[in-house]
Design an enzyme around this catalytic site. Sequence first.
Site, PDB file in Angstrom:
ATOM      1  CE  LYS A   1      -3.953  -2.054   0.236  1.00 46.23           C
ATOM      2  NZ  LYS A   1      -5.078  -1.800  -0.674  1.00 46.23           N
TER       3      LYS A   1
ATOM      4  CG  ASP B   1      -4.182  -0.779  -3.755  1.00 47.92           C
ATOM      5  OD1 ASP B   1      -4.893  -1.724  -3.367  1.00 47.92           O
ATOM      6  OD2 ASP B   1      -4.638   0.289  -4.209  1.00 47.92           O
TER       7      ASP B   1
ATOM      8  CD  GLU C   1      -5.114  -2.643  -6.482  1.00 46.29           C
ATOM      9  OE1 GLU C   1      -4.173  -3.469  -6.621  1.00 46.29           O
ATOM     10  OE2 GLU C   1      -6.037  -2.804  -5.686  1.00 46.29           O
TER      11      GLU C   1
ATOM     12  CD  GLU D   1      -9.867  -1.977  -4.304  1.00 45.34           C
ATOM     13  OE1 GLU D   1      -8.732  -2.412  -4.563  1.00 45.34           O
ATOM     14  OE2 GLU D   1     -10.233  -1.680  -3.157  1.00 45.34           O
TER      15      GLU D   1
ATOM     16  CG  ASP E   1     -15.025  -6.806  -5.179  1.00 42.10           C
ATOM     17  OD1 ASP E   1     -14.127  -6.735  -4.340  1.00 42.10           O
ATOM     18  OD2 ASP E   1     -16.169  -7.224  -4.918  1.00 42.10           O
TER      19      ASP E   1
ATOM     20  CG  HIS F   1     -10.484  -6.118  -4.764  1.00 40.44           C
ATOM     21  ND1 HIS F   1     -11.637  -6.174  -3.992  1.00 40.44           N
ATOM     22  CD2 HIS F   1      -9.544  -5.548  -4.007  1.00 40.44           C
ATOM     23  CE1 HIS F   1     -11.380  -5.625  -2.804  1.00 40.44           C
ATOM     24  NE2 HIS F   1     -10.127  -5.252  -2.781  1.00 40.44           N
TER      25      HIS F   1
HETATM   26  C1  LIG Z   1      -9.989  -1.445   2.558  1.00 40.56           C
HETATM   27  C2  LIG Z   1      -9.473  -2.659   1.848  1.00 40.56           C
HETATM   28  O1  LIG Z   1      -8.695  -3.440   2.728  1.00 40.56           O
HETATM   29  C3  LIG Z   1      -8.613  -2.275   0.660  1.00 40.56           C
HETATM   30  O2  LIG Z   1      -7.376  -1.743   1.105  1.00 40.56           O
HETATM   31  C4  LIG Z   1      -8.304  -3.519  -0.124  1.00 40.56           C
HETATM   32  C5  LIG Z   1      -7.631  -3.234  -1.427  1.00 40.56           C
HETATM   33  O3  LIG Z   1      -7.554  -2.109  -1.907  1.00 40.56           O
HETATM   34  C6  LIG Z   1      -7.064  -4.361  -2.143  1.00 40.56           C
HETATM   35  O4  LIG Z   1      -7.104  -5.486  -1.590  1.00 40.56           O
HETATM   36  O5  LIG Z   1      -6.601  -4.126  -3.286  1.00 40.56           O
HETATM   37 MG    MG Z   2      -6.891  -2.216  -3.970  1.00 47.22          MG
END
Ligand SMILES: C[C@H](O)[C@@H](O)CC(=O)C(=O)O
Ligand code: MG
Length: 396
Positions: free
Chosen positions: A172, A200, A226, A255, A278, A305
């Site tokens: 992330k 992401d 992402e 997603e 998703d 996702h």
């Molecule tokens: C809020 C979710 O956990 C999000 O962070 C998931 C996500 O963006 C992903 O798995 O890609």
């Molecule tokens: Mg994501």
Amino acid sequence: MVQGKISRLSVRDLRFPTSLGGHGSDHTDPDYSAAYVILETDAEDGLKGYGITFTLGKGTEVVVCAVDALAHHVLNKDLGDIVGDFRGFYRQLTSDGQLRLVLRKVLCIWLQQPFSMLCGTMGQAGGKEEQMLMHGYPAYTTSCAWLEYSDDMLKQLCTQAPKGGWTRFKVKVGADLQDDILRCRLIRNMIGPEKTLMMDANQRWDVPEAVEWVSKLAEFKPLWIEEPTSPDDILGHATISKALVPLGIGVAIGEMCHNRVMFKQLLQAEALQFLQSDSCRLGSVNESLSVLLMAKKFEIPVCPHAGGVGLCELVQHLILFDFISISASLTNRMCEYVDHLLEHFKYPVIIKNASYVAPKLSGEAGYYTEMKEESVKKHQYPDGKVWKKLLTAQRN
Ligand SMILES: C[C@H](O)[C@@H](O)CC(=O)C(=O)O
Ligand SMILES: [Mg+2]
């Protein structure tokens, strides 16, 4: 053969306090939750439909209300009539608001047949079905690098994961550039230059900022960025996608995309290089299948996702169908996997050598997310045991 009328629909607000451990964290601190629906028929064959709509905690009660408000569309309906004209049923439900949740339950009763239902007649798959049964479908893990995880936790998880066969990781980014650089450098050094790293940003940036920020992370060779900007900004993603071509970084999105029309526009605008549908966000299997077909037409790999609760259990069926009956390719294709909350499901996904193991031809092969009753009782919001304790502690 399905039989009976839908005689009962129950829906419960289930929440899991994942925010306490930072699991699932990006710029939000989600409590992975779900409106959990069970459909029953009067056929007395023991078949039930179990399904969820994934939420992040607050607001799940709104989804529960939506299901209750729309339940009359399915109650007392003959299941045979529904599956006999599923397109008509689908149009009726989806033309009347957010009925994806209920739709999935009906499917789930219908599809509680062996895995072969998802890929047509057994043996017509030219060996691809056997390949999936033998090797499974390739996965990547997001569970090593949530935004709230400490560096020590990152190190521990990124050390363990390769030992379990993991070669693809998602981290992330987007809160703080310097922190991103430190964390991406840490992960890239731990996993080595050969393994695959994705990033992401969960919709964090506007368009110019996304291009600038990702350019500063390019040294860590991400395969994709992402959700670099708002998922509603289709042309914004096209701009970012074009700007990142010289860096060899793709754009991944999907997603938060709630219907096939949005994906059509993303594909037509060349706004993505990886399509992340998703299984809960889209209006049930119908819509998911049309998105898979569109992705094939545009030759864009689908990397679904699954960062949520119950999403892995649903998406495993869709990825197998995609490979066996649509894409016939694993190039640049991988499905997300997160290892949180699997223990609450009666038939949790099975991962082996960083691949989704194809569900065997037994009860587990159905398109559904049956949870253990004990888990449901404990995590019902706000009066389940887990929440009674947490909410009491918060008040004191
Ligand atoms: C809020 C979710 O956990 C999000 O962070 C998931 C996500 O963006 C992903 O798995 O890609
Ligand atoms: Mg994501």
